[in-house]
Design an enzyme around this catalytic site. Structure first.
Site, mmCIF file in Angstrom:
data_model
loop_
_atom_site.group_PDB
_atom_site.id
_atom_site.type_symbol
_atom_site.label_atom_id
_atom_site.label_comp_id
_atom_site.label_asym_id
_atom_site.label_seq_id
_atom_site.Cartn_x
_atom_site.Cartn_y
_atom_site.Cartn_z
ATOM 1 N N ARG A 78 3.879 -21.868 1.691
ATOM 2 C CA ARG A 78 4.644 -23.118 1.742
ATOM 3 C C ARG A 78 3.894 -24.232 2.462
ATOM 4 N NH1 ARG A 78 10.235 -19.816 2.306
ATOM 5 N NH2 ARG A 78 8.989 -18.611 3.766
ATOM 6 N N LYS A 184 5.551 -1.885 0.666
ATOM 7 C CA LYS A 184 6.823 -1.361 1.137
ATOM 8 C C LYS A 184 7.382 -2.328 2.210
ATOM 9 C CE LYS A 184 5.686 0.434 5.269
ATOM 10 N NZ LYS A 184 6.074 0.140 6.504
ATOM 11 N N HIS A 214 -0.301 2.118 2.124
ATOM 12 C CA HIS A 214 -1.701 2.121 2.551
ATOM 13 C C HIS A 214 -2.153 3.495 3.042
ATOM 14 C CE1 HIS A 214 -0.178 1.601 6.684
ATOM 15 N NE2 HIS A 214 -1.360 1.974 7.100
ATOM 16 N N LYS A 218 -6.085 6.013 2.526
ATOM 17 C CA LYS A 218 -6.961 6.511 3.597
ATOM 18 C C LYS A 218 -7.788 7.655 3.014
ATOM 19 C CE LYS A 218 -3.662 5.450 7.290
ATOM 20 N NZ LYS A 218 -4.168 4.860 8.513
ATOM 21 N N ASP A 271 10.743 2.657 8.041
ATOM 22 C CA ASP A 271 9.382 2.145 8.195
ATOM 23 C C ASP A 271 8.326 3.218 7.907
ATOM 24 O OD1 ASP A 271 7.499 0.099 8.985
ATOM 25 O OD2 ASP A 271 7.178 1.220 10.842
ATOM 26 N N HIS A 276 5.234 6.601 4.126
ATOM 27 C CA HIS A 276 3.994 7.285 4.518
ATOM 28 C C HIS A 276 4.209 8.786 4.741
ATOM 29 C CE1 HIS A 276 2.804 3.223 4.930
ATOM 30 N NE2 HIS A 276 3.137 3.038 6.187
ATOM 31 N N LYS A 376 6.710 5.180 17.864
ATOM 32 C CA LYS A 376 5.924 4.128 18.516
ATOM 33 C C LYS A 376 5.917 4.384 20.020
ATOM 34 C CE LYS A 376 6.424 0.565 15.041
ATOM 35 N NZ LYS A 376 5.058 0.608 14.525
#
Ligand code: BG6
Length: 525
Positions: A78, A184, A214, A218, A271, A276, A376
């Site tokens: 934008r 995703k 992703h 790998k 997530d 994954h 995390k």
């Protein structure tokens, strides 16, 4: 009689032969077919993904002569910006990359910028005119990749606009292509995933849609299939008769960073687990496809998702541990609690840690638990798959060593150690019979000096080549949501998450209640 000198020269010869074979195969690993000329259009060009991953990946491919001879990259977002400003911004994004003098200037000649309002037909008509002119000038034959590096809420609108501007039509007469790349999350549940797919399909056919994960790109993740199916020694024992359990972990030390807006809605289940972790599970558990082709491989993965034992209301809690990080210390630095991170609600119930035990209900895996863990702000960044074999059925050493002998373990390291290691028992040297655990290691980069592709370089290249092997197919996405939905429903039902969620200090291995299962995966905790 053995001649030690001769033996030595034999082993030198062997080493040389191996090296030669290695060089031959390194060359064979490069893409040999010419890459089709094309234009890569990136929506979200002023965003983080573009500057952190996409442009550096494209520049690296350029440096390694792995982009088509003729190509254009058109950034769209934008913000108002000239081509030159875009080039300068992207130059600083690539400042850390090793290149030769002149490389950047030659690459930057192919960079353009077009401001686009995502809800304006006029903007997309202008973009279409710009792309047609560019095609003519650069002879890129109408081959186009549209990469949506924008928030997922914008996917439906932008893909519609691309379609309405006539940009999704493939140039059949010249074998041309138009492809759309989405990252995703593909929806936030089954219904929204179906809706997103309906909208994507209103303009694009399935072969034009590339859904990125992703993790699949790998190298060490791709290597799982090679290890399993290019060797005769693993497959016969890759089953319930010999395997006690499987552990799959993707632990991170990072917190939510600046992504609270997205993460608060997603949490660890959407997530990491929906995508994954499911892919790692599928690669570990799938049957061998008859041939290494994208759809045959994805058929086998879909069968794994279909075989997952569904969770029911009563079974979620006994098979799932969820946590949220509190304040603590990671790598010697004090870090705040999740709820104190910028953009996170003070009473947030978003899980940042998950540990799930699941079962693949088929002949091969009957009764073998799979432990999937991700979180995390854990103690270390550690991504790996652990195959824990059963103990020997009968210990003939029992009178000397007791009943239990440490069982074999195969570690498929993905990060930080990209290596495969097998632990087994040997005799300790000495007069007494003593066993010791030793490890046989293969480092993934050992004896290889050829070019290496990072995950984004690989997916961009595969998309230019039209190879779907490393991308999700829609049936897989739907099956993965069908499995996860009962879990989400139970956790997100009124008050459910408050009940389930446990706190853990940053820098630990998750909530206390998770430690027993974490120990199974990590071997220590
Ligand atoms: C992303 C998640 O897909 O993967 C992030 O959205 C996560 O939350 C990341 O940090 C982990 O990727 P990697 O390659 O660092 O293991």
């Amino acid at each position: 009689m053995a001649d030690p000198e001769n033996n030595q020269s034999n082993s030198v010869e062997t080493a040389i032969n191996t090296t030669e074979a290695h060089f031959k195969s390194a060359a064979e690993c490069l893409i040999s077919q010419p890459l089709p000329s094309c234009t890569i259009v990136i929506f979200g060009a002023s965003g983080d993904l573009t500057s952190r991953k996409l442009i550096p990946a494209l520049f690296n491919l350029f440096i390694n002569r792995s982009l088509p001879k003729t190509f254009s990259i058109v950034g769209c977002s934008r913000s108002e910006m000239t081509h030159e400003t875009f080039r300068v911004n992207m130059n600083s994004a690539c400042s850390g990359l090793k290149c030769s003098p002149g490389d950047w200037d030659r690459f930057a000649e192919n960079l353009f910028y077009v401001p686009v309002q995502y809800d304006s037909n006029e903007s997309f008509t202008n973009l279409a005119t710009f792309l047609t002119d560019l095609d003519r000038k650069k002879d890129t034959r109408g081959n186009r990749m549209f990469y949506l590096a924008i928030p997922p809420t914008l996917y439906p609108g932008v893909s519609q606009m691309i379609g309405q501007a006539g940009l999704a039509i493939e140039n059949q007469s010249e074998n041309g292509w138009a492809r759309i790349v989405v990252e995703k999350p593909f929806g936030r549940n089954l219904a929204t995933a179906l809706e997103l797919d309906r909208i994507l399909h209103s303009n694009f056919k399935e072969h034009q849609i590339f859904r990125i994960d992703h993790y699949l790109a790998k190298e060490t993740v791709q290597n799982i299939l090679m290890l399993r199916f290019a060797n005769a020694i693993f497959e016969p024992i890759w089953k319930r008769n010999y395997i006690d359990y499987v552990g799959i972990i993707a632990a991170e030390t990072l917190g939510v960073e600046h992504r609270a807006g997205y993460y608060e809605q997603a949490g660890v289940l959407r997530d990491m687990f929906q995508n994954h972790m499911k892919q790692l599970l599928a690669l570990t558990a799938m049957e061998p496809p008859s041939i290494f082709q994208a759809d045959r491989v994805r058929d086998e993965k879909a069968k794994v998702f279909r075989s997952l034992r569904p969770f029911t209301k009563g079974t979620v809690r006994e098979n799932l541990i969820l946590g949220q990080y509190g304040a603590g210390e990671v790598d010697g630095k004090k870090v705040p609690a999740y709820r104190a991170e910028p953009g996170v609600a003070k009473d947030s119930t978003t899980p940042t840690f998950g540990l799930m035990r699941l079962f693949v209900d088929n002949w091969r895996w009957h009764g073998v638990p799979f432990y999937l863990a991700s979180g995390k702000r854990l103690k270390a960044k550690d991504t790996r798959i652990v195959i824990q074999f059963k103990e020997v059925p009968h210990s003939l050493f029992r009178e000397l060593l007791g009943d239990s002998i440490i069982a074999n373990r195969l570690n498929l390291g993905i990060y930080p150690e990209e290596k495969i290691s097998l632990t087994f028992q040997t005799k300790s040297p000495g007069a007494r019979v003593c066993l010791r655990s030793v490890t046989m290691d293969f480092n993934y980069h050992q004896n290889y000096s050829g070019p290496q592709l990072d995950a984004y370089e690989k997916v961009l290249l595969d998309c230019i080549l039209g190879d779907h092997m490393l991308f999700w197919r829609q049936d897989g996405v739907e099956l993965a949501w069908s499995f996860l939905e009962p879990v989400l429903d139970e956790c997100e039902a009124c008050g459910g998450m408050e009940d389930i969620l446990q706190n853990y200090p940053s820098g630990s291995w998750g909530p206390d209640s998770a430690h027993e299962w974490m120990r199974l995966i990590l071997g220590e905790c």
